[in-house]
Design an enzyme around this catalytic site. Sequence first.
Site, mmCIF file in Angstrom:
data_model
loop_
_atom_site.group_PDB
_atom_site.id
_atom_site.type_symbol
_atom_site.label_atom_id
_atom_site.label_comp_id
_atom_site.label_asym_id
_atom_site.label_seq_id
_atom_site.Cartn_x
_atom_site.Cartn_y
_atom_site.Cartn_z
ATOM 1 N N ARG A 150 0.861 -1.140 0.047
ATOM 2 C CA ARG A 150 0.226 0.045 0.131
ATOM 3 C C ARG A 150 0.777 1.295 -0.015
ATOM 4 N NH1 ARG A 150 -4.054 -0.739 4.789
ATOM 5 N NH2 ARG A 150 -2.658 -2.402 5.416
ATOM 6 N N SER A 186 28.563 49.161 -4.674
ATOM 7 C CA SER A 186 27.317 48.720 -5.319
ATOM 8 C C SER A 186 27.762 47.951 -6.684
ATOM 9 C CB SER A 186 26.150 49.599 -5.095
ATOM 10 O OG SER A 186 25.779 49.900 -3.806
#
Length: 452
Positions: free
Chosen positions: A15, A405
Amino acid sequence: MTVRPIVLAAGVGKRMRSSLPKVLHPICGRPMIRYVLAALEEAGLAQPVVVVGRGAEAVQAEVGDGATFVVQAEQKGTAHAVLVGLEAVGEAEAVLVLYGDVPLLTAATLRRLVAHQEDARPGITLLTAHLPDPTGYGRVVRGAGGLVERIVEEADATPGERAIGEINAGTYVFDPALLREGLGHVRPANAQGEYYLTDVIAWALQSGARVDALAVSDHLEVLGVNSRRDLARAEAAMRVRLLVRLMDGGVTVVDPQATYVHAGVVVGEETVIHPGSSLEGQTRVGRGCVIGPHARLVDAVIADGVTVVASTVVQSTVGEGSRVGPYSHLRPGSRIGRRVEIGNFAEVKNSTIGDGTKVHHKSYLGDATVGQRVNIGAGTITCNLRDRSGKKWPTVIEDEAFIGSDTMLVAPVRIGRGASTGAGSVVTKDVPAGAVAVGVPARVIRHSRVGG
């Protein structure tokens, strides 16, 4: 009393609809058979005999050297499995039989079962439970005075017997001589054509042997896993048990129903775990941390006073007082120092970040060594993949550097102590200590004696 356990772990588990042996399906991060073996060890019942079948090699590899293995080559039922297991039991005053797919059974229950067998000396002591829904289990049929009369499997039960709420939990302690003799009388006279261990109980009762039954106080202990639905129920019950243990140890779990934790996890006192968080594998969390909401920690080591918000940390360490997130990803091999800030959409892989450094926005640091008190500007990327072979090249950023950045650091490259890069720079060569580099490709426009 000398007790030898036999763990039945040869079931096919039709199952489950899975190629994985049933007893190896994980519950809270651990194969279910490991819970059974841990309960035996805690109860002082060492060196079990484990009966394996399909996937025997995988089960043996998972269990390791702590058990004796025997193979049930043909799946002929539980009585046949016990008969195979008895070959390896040797001398014992009692034989404990239990299943490898009943992961919630506790050491306390096993000790109580064995103690009753030792004190009362019946032929058999069996474990029962009263279930709200007994579907799928063998029913315990009692006669006059409440004595056990027989056990009937659901496939062979009458409608009246199926209405019985007391079930056979499938855990027994046998007198070895009685068990051996009883197995010799078992026949496959049932709808499945199998040799049922419960028929030994029937034979023992017919022979006048004494059969005692002990019921568990918490029926969840005997929950067997025969399907994916059962697996989910067992997972939920085990998770509650693990979270209760954490809360009793001084951890605040804001919403246990929305918090997921594995069996190997350790969390320190005064830590708060917010909803949607998952602590997996061998994760270790220190004292006074804030985890979540929506944090995922996998084999992570988190020091005291750390905050991890809506982020993923995998096989990495985070030092005391640091903050991760929201929306950060620490990939395997990341080592984050103390009082570090790893912010929005930052990704770190196989890198060391020094104390006091800030990596706040939309950055990727891979195969990098970053010093202390460094500022990593938004959009910074280490370009660490250099050829088709997959070889990764290192980036080194020394203490107190300032990375502007949108800087791209094309590895291998070193940024010296106190050096700076301008916004949008593409750095292909080392930048000396204290220098400023800008442009595409970046060039040094100012030198300094800082870091000398």
